[in-house]
Design a protein around this motif. Structure first.
Motif, PDB file in Angstrom:
ATOM      1  N   THR A 118       0.844  -1.197   0.000  1.00  0.00           N
ATOM      2  CA  THR A 118       0.000   0.000   0.000  1.00  0.00           C
ATOM      3  C   THR A 118       0.876   1.242   0.000  1.00  0.00           C
ATOM      4  O   THR A 118       0.604   2.214  -0.702  1.00  0.00           O
ATOM      5  CB  THR A 118      -0.925  -0.006   1.229  1.00  0.00           C
ATOM      6  N   THR A 119       1.916   1.215   0.819  1.00  0.00           N
ATOM      7  CA  THR A 119       2.914   2.284   0.805  1.00  0.00           C
ATOM      8  C   THR A 119       4.291   1.649   0.874  1.00  0.00           C
ATOM      9  O   THR A 119       4.443   0.504   1.310  1.00  0.00           O
ATOM     10  CB  THR A 119       2.758   3.239   2.015  1.00  0.00           C
ATOM     11  N   GLY A 120       5.298   2.386   0.456  1.00  0.00           N
ATOM     12  CA  GLY A 120       6.668   1.904   0.541  1.00  0.00           C
ATOM     13  C   GLY A 120       7.162   1.287  -0.752  1.00  0.00           C
ATOM     14  O   GLY A 120       6.446   1.251  -1.769  1.00  0.00           O
ATOM     15  N   GLU A 121       8.379   0.773  -0.703  1.00  0.00           N
ATOM     16  CA  GLU A 121       9.027   0.294  -1.917  1.00  0.00           C
ATOM     17  C   GLU A 121       9.995  -0.837  -1.590  1.00  0.00           C
ATOM     18  O   GLU A 121      10.667  -0.825  -0.559  1.00  0.00           O
ATOM     19  CB  GLU A 121       9.801   1.460  -2.559  1.00  0.00           C
ATOM     20  N   ILE A 122      10.040  -1.826  -2.478  1.00  0.00           N
ATOM     21  CA  ILE A 122      11.007  -2.918  -2.384  1.00  0.00           C
ATOM     22  C   ILE A 122      12.042  -2.729  -3.488  1.00  0.00           C
ATOM     23  O   ILE A 122      11.692  -2.613  -4.660  1.00  0.00           O
ATOM     24  CB  ILE A 122      10.333  -4.302  -2.558  1.00  0.00           C
ATOM     25  N   LYS A 123      13.318  -2.692  -3.114  1.00  0.00           N
ATOM     26  CA  LYS A 123      14.396  -2.576  -4.104  1.00  0.00           C
ATOM     27  C   LYS A 123      15.206  -3.867  -4.087  1.00  0.00           C
ATOM     28  O   LYS A 123      15.654  -4.312  -3.029  1.00  0.00           O
ATOM     29  CB  LYS A 123      15.303  -1.392  -3.763  1.00  0.00           C
ATOM     30  N   THR A 124      15.355  -4.472  -5.265  1.00  0.00           N
ATOM     31  CA  THR A 124      16.095  -5.731  -5.342  1.00  0.00           C
ATOM     32  C   THR A 124      17.097  -5.693  -6.494  1.00  0.00           C
ATOM     33  O   THR A 124      16.954  -4.911  -7.434  1.00  0.00           O
ATOM     34  CB  THR A 124      15.146  -6.926  -5.587  1.00  0.00           C
ATOM     35  N   ARG A 125      18.093  -6.541  -6.373  1.00  0.00           N
ATOM     36  CA  ARG A 125      19.051  -6.749  -7.457  1.00  0.00           C
ATOM     37  C   ARG A 125      19.026  -8.231  -7.817  1.00  0.00           C
ATOM     38  O   ARG A 125      19.423  -9.070  -7.012  1.00  0.00           O
ATOM     39  CB  ARG A 125      20.467  -6.369  -7.007  1.00  0.00           C
ATOM     40  N   GLY A 126      18.574  -8.551  -8.978  1.00  0.00           N
ATOM     41  CA  GLY A 126      18.573  -9.941  -9.415  1.00  0.00           C
ATOM     42  C   GLY A 126      17.210 -10.585  -9.369  1.00  0.00           C
ATOM     43  O   GLY A 126      16.222 -10.008  -8.935  1.00  0.00           O
ATOM     44  N   ARG A 127      17.177 -11.841  -9.813  1.00  0.00           N
ATOM     45  CA  ARG A 127      15.926 -12.591  -9.931  1.00  0.00           C
ATOM     46  C   ARG A 127      15.477 -13.126  -8.577  1.00  0.00           C
ATOM     47  O   ARG A 127      16.281 -13.542  -7.758  1.00  0.00           O
ATOM     48  CB  ARG A 127      16.106 -13.763 -10.891  1.00  0.00           C
ATOM     49  N   ILE A 128      14.173 -13.146  -8.377  1.00  0.00           N
ATOM     50  CA  ILE A 128      13.587 -13.697  -7.153  1.00  0.00           C
ATOM     51  C   ILE A 128      12.762 -14.922  -7.521  1.00  0.00           C
ATOM     52  O   ILE A 128      11.907 -14.860  -8.399  1.00  0.00           O
ATOM     53  CB  ILE A 128      12.683 -12.669  -6.448  1.00  0.00           C
ATOM     54  N   ALA A 129      13.033 -16.056  -6.859  1.00  0.00           N
ATOM     55  CA  ALA A 129      12.201 -17.252  -7.000  1.00  0.00           C
ATOM     56  C   ALA A 129      11.459 -17.455  -5.686  1.00  0.00           C
ATOM     57  O   ALA A 129      12.050 -17.339  -4.611  1.00  0.00           O
ATOM     58  CB  ALA A 129      13.049 -18.477  -7.316  1.00  0.00           C
ATOM     59  N   SER A 130      10.160 -17.741  -5.778  1.00  0.00           N
ATOM     60  CA  SER A 130       9.329 -17.826  -4.570  1.00  0.00           C
ATOM     61  C   SER A 130       8.722 -19.208  -4.431  1.00  0.00           C
ATOM     62  O   SER A 130       8.324 -19.832  -5.409  1.00  0.00           O
ATOM     63  CB  SER A 130       8.193 -16.804  -4.635  1.00  0.00           C
ATOM     64  N   LEU A 131       8.653 -19.643  -3.185  1.00  0.00           N
ATOM     65  CA  LEU A 131       7.960 -20.880  -2.846  1.00  0.00           C
ATOM     66  C   LEU A 131       7.035 -20.529  -1.686  1.00  0.00           C
ATOM     67  O   LEU A 131       7.390 -20.646  -0.523  1.00  0.00           O
ATOM     68  CB  LEU A 131       8.977 -21.950  -2.442  1.00  0.00           C
ATOM     69  N   LEU A 132       5.848 -20.026  -2.022  1.00  0.00           N
ATOM     70  CA  LEU A 132       4.974 -19.446  -1.007  1.00  0.00           C
ATOM     71  C   LEU A 132       3.926 -20.421  -0.487  1.00  0.00           C
ATOM     72  O   LEU A 132       3.618 -20.445   0.674  1.00  0.00           O
ATOM     73  CB  LEU A 132       4.278 -18.197  -1.556  1.00  0.00           C
ATOM     74  N   GLU A 133       3.352 -21.207  -1.351  1.00  0.00           N
ATOM     75  CA  GLU A 133       2.396 -22.213  -0.905  1.00  0.00           C
ATOM     76  C   GLU A 133       2.364 -23.305  -1.960  1.00  0.00           C
ATOM     77  O   GLU A 133       2.827 -23.130  -3.079  1.00  0.00           O
ATOM     78  CB  GLU A 133       1.009 -21.619  -0.685  1.00  0.00           C
ATOM     79  N   VAL A 134       1.830 -24.452  -1.577  1.00  0.00           N
ATOM     80  CA  VAL A 134       1.876 -25.613  -2.466  1.00  0.00           C
ATOM     81  C   VAL A 134       1.233 -25.299  -3.813  1.00  0.00           C
ATOM     82  O   VAL A 134       0.090 -24.856  -3.882  1.00  0.00           O
ATOM     83  CB  VAL A 134       1.159 -26.815  -1.810  1.00  0.00           C
ATOM     84  N   GLY A 135       1.991 -25.509  -4.875  1.00  0.00           N
ATOM     85  CA  GLY A 135       1.445 -25.350  -6.211  1.00  0.00           C
ATOM     86  C   GLY A 135       1.511 -23.957  -6.782  1.00  0.00           C
ATOM     87  O   GLY A 135       1.048 -23.719  -7.895  1.00  0.00           O
ATOM     88  N   THR A 136       2.085 -22.994  -6.035  1.00  0.00           N
ATOM     89  CA  THR A 136       2.176 -21.628  -6.546  1.00  0.00           C
ATOM     90  C   THR A 136       2.974 -21.600  -7.844  1.00  0.00           C
ATOM     91  O   THR A 136       4.090 -22.116  -7.907  1.00  0.00           O
ATOM     92  CB  THR A 136       2.859 -20.700  -5.514  1.00  0.00           C
ATOM     93  N   GLY A 137       2.397 -21.023  -8.886  1.00  0.00           N
ATOM     94  CA  GLY A 137       3.117 -20.901 -10.150  1.00  0.00           C
ATOM     95  C   GLY A 137       3.044 -22.135 -11.032  1.00  0.00           C
ATOM     96  O   GLY A 137       3.605 -22.142 -12.129  1.00  0.00           O
ATOM     97  N   PHE A 138       2.376 -23.188 -10.574  1.00  0.00           N
ATOM     98  CA  PHE A 138       2.247 -24.410 -11.377  1.00  0.00           C
ATOM     99  C   PHE A 138       0.887 -24.416 -12.075  1.00  0.00           C
ATOM    100  O   PHE A 138      -0.113 -23.976 -11.518  1.00  0.00           O
ATOM    101  CB  PHE A 138       2.350 -25.655 -10.494  1.00  0.00           C
ATOM    102  N   HIS A 139       0.868 -24.936 -13.283  1.00  0.00           N
ATOM    103  CA  HIS A 139      -0.370 -25.096 -14.035  1.00  0.00           C
ATOM    104  C   HIS A 139      -0.791 -26.553 -13.925  1.00  0.00           C
ATOM    105  O   HIS A 139      -0.076 -27.450 -14.359  1.00  0.00           O
ATOM    106  CB  HIS A 139      -0.161 -24.709 -15.498  1.00  0.00           C
ATOM    107  N   GLY A 140      -1.977 -26.782 -13.347  1.00  0.00           N
ATOM    108  CA  GLY A 140      -2.421 -28.140 -13.045  1.00  0.00           C
ATOM    109  C   GLY A 140      -2.549 -29.049 -14.252  1.00  0.00           C
ATOM    110  O   GLY A 140      -2.343 -30.264 -14.150  1.00  0.00           O
ATOM    111  N   GLU A 141      -2.895 -28.480 -15.412  1.00  0.00           N
ATOM    112  CA  GLU A 141      -3.107 -29.307 -16.605  1.00  0.00           C
ATOM    113  C   GLU A 141      -1.796 -29.688 -17.279  1.00  0.00           C
ATOM    114  O   GLU A 141      -1.765 -30.604 -18.106  1.00  0.00           O
ATOM    115  CB  GLU A 141      -3.994 -28.566 -17.612  1.00  0.00           C
ATOM    116  N   MET A 142      -0.706 -28.973 -16.945  1.00  0.00           N
ATOM    117  CA  MET A 142       0.586 -29.248 -17.573  1.00  0.00           C
ATOM    118  C   MET A 142       1.358 -30.290 -16.762  1.00  0.00           C
ATOM    119  O   MET A 142       1.142 -30.447 -15.567  1.00  0.00           O
ATOM    120  CB  MET A 142       1.409 -27.949 -17.684  1.00  0.00           C
TER     121      MET A 142
END
Length: 422
Positions: free
Chosen positions: A104-128
């Motif tokens: 809502t407010t503020g800023e995140i500054k990063t250098r480089g790629r971020i890979a996330s593992l937040l909850e089961v199946g995040t970013g996965f397509h079930g049919e693939m």
């Protein structure tokens, strides 16, 4: 300047506000008020309202701050542990760091790629299939097909899903899904790896592999890991630094051991000392308090297996000049005795002049496993029971690195003993 260039992620004044009970930002009138403030160059009027994120109390405002004024920096190769109770804002913070949602407010500054593992199946397509999802996730991370192909055998081998790698992911169990998701996130070489409590889904063997891989990533490859866990032993063995969240705010920042100790000392899950179930043959000698301390002599209510624990027993007496022996017995929730510690057995008796004194029980390596236990306490003198309190205090035990190896035994109950193999 050198230190500045070593910072790979920086959170500046991060806050996140949600409106309770509704989907979206609010009603049309709220949206119009926001729009009118924005075109006049004014601040969002609803940033001034809202309450802290304390899920245990009933609030008056329909707005709640999941996070408020979060500031921290993470250096390259650092493993940052994020600790806090359920509802403290840990997952919201990781979603913002992973750019799943915006602050809502503020800023995140990063250098480089971020890979996330937040909850089961995040970013996965079930049919693939599992294999197709590996390529999809790699492409999202900005990797070429050639780069992904060079890593795919390692990913499949680590995940243990080789037999099902060409099966649609929707048919995977939650354990298989998290195994593959972790393997993809770890082996596709992001500069920053963000991991939520998902490792709890995997079995003990996979958890060991995952923690070992995270150690390799940070120490060997010099990449950064941000790790949320309720497993204090994992935080202590894996992380180099920690922050403690409470009601959406950072309440402590320090090294991993200090952070865990601070979190444990703040936890109010276990009960206070009570004499409600007390009895004895005399009334002028009694236990007035029992305090549990860690190895820094700081009061705690949650114990970690393998940690040095001290029980400080306050004893008050009047017109009594005989020797006194002290004892504590520890029982599980089924009233089954676990440990009994008596000063009398060790020929340690107290003969005190003062009407108030303390007896210390020191257990160098706390042996009981994760669970809740109560303490029975007693005072004796010449075979006479002076004071006896049933359920004088409840304590909570969490898993700990009893053997100092970074690995937790597989057993689900009981107690630990020191042993060796030759």
């Amino acid at each position: 300047m050198k230190n500045k260039s070593n910072i790979i992620l920086k959170a500046e004044n991060i806050s996140k506000q949600y409106r309770l009970g509704l989907v979206g930002t609010g009603t049309i009138s709220h949206d119009l008020n926001r729009w009118w403030s924005r075109i006049r160059g004014k601040e969002d009027p609803y940033l001034k309202v809202g309450e802290s994120n304390d899920r245990s109390t009933k609030g008056k405002s329909e707005y709640v701050w999941a996070l408020q004024d979060i500031n921290f920096e993470v250096k390259r190769g650092e493993v940052l542990g994020v600790i806090g109770k359920n509802g403290a804002g840990k997952s919201t913070l990781l979603k913002i760091l992973s750019k799943v949602t915006g602050p809502t407010t503020g800023e995140i500054k990063t250098r480089g790629r971020i890979a996330s593992l937040l909850e089961v199946g995040t970013g996965f397509h079930g049919e693939m299939t599992g294999r197709e999802n590996i390529f999809l996730n790699g492409a999202i991370l900005g990797m070429t097909k050639k780069e992904i192909t060079s890593k795919i055998d390692e990913i499949i081998d680590f995940s243990g899903c080789e037999r099902y790698i060409d099966t649609p992911v929707k048919r995977y169990s939650s354990g298989m899904t998290v195994r593959l998701a972790f393997a993809v996130a770890a082996f596709l070489e992001p500069e920053i790896l963000v991991i939520d409590e998902v490792l709890a889904v995997g079995d003990a063997e996979f958890q060991k592999k995952a923690i070992g891989k995270m150690q390799d990533i940070s120490k060997g490859d010099g990449r950064t890991v941000i790790f949320v866990s309720h497993n204090m032993a994992a935080v202590k063995s894996l992380c180099t630094r920690g922050i403690v969240l409470e009601h959406g705010k950072i309440v402590f920042e320090g090294d991993q051991n200090e952070s865990v100790n601070f979190y444990i000392s703040r936890n109010e899950k276990s009960g206070l000392f009570s004499r409600s179930n007390s009895k004895g043959d005399v009334s002028n000698v009694y236990i007035s308090d029992i305090v549990t301390l860690n190895n820094k002599e700081e009061p705690i209510d949650i114990l970690l297996s393998g940690e040095e624990i001290t029980f400080l027993i306050k004893i008050e007496k009047s017109n009594f000049d005989k020797t006194i022996s002290v004892g504590l017995g520890f029982y599980d929730v089924n009233d089954i005795p676990q440990i009994h510690c008596s000063s009398e057995v060790l020929n340690k008796n107290y003969l005190e002049i003062n009407n108030e004194f303390y007896a210390k029980l020191i257990i160098k390596k706390w042996p009981l496993f994760k669970g809740e236990y109560y303490i029975n306490a007693f005072l004796r003198s010449n075979n006479v029971t002076l004071d006896h309190i049933v359920e004088s205090k409840w304590i909570v035990v969490e898993k700990g690195d009893f053997y100092g190896t970074g690995k937790l035994p597989l057993t689900n109950k009981g107690f630990y003993v020191d042993y060796e193999w030759k």
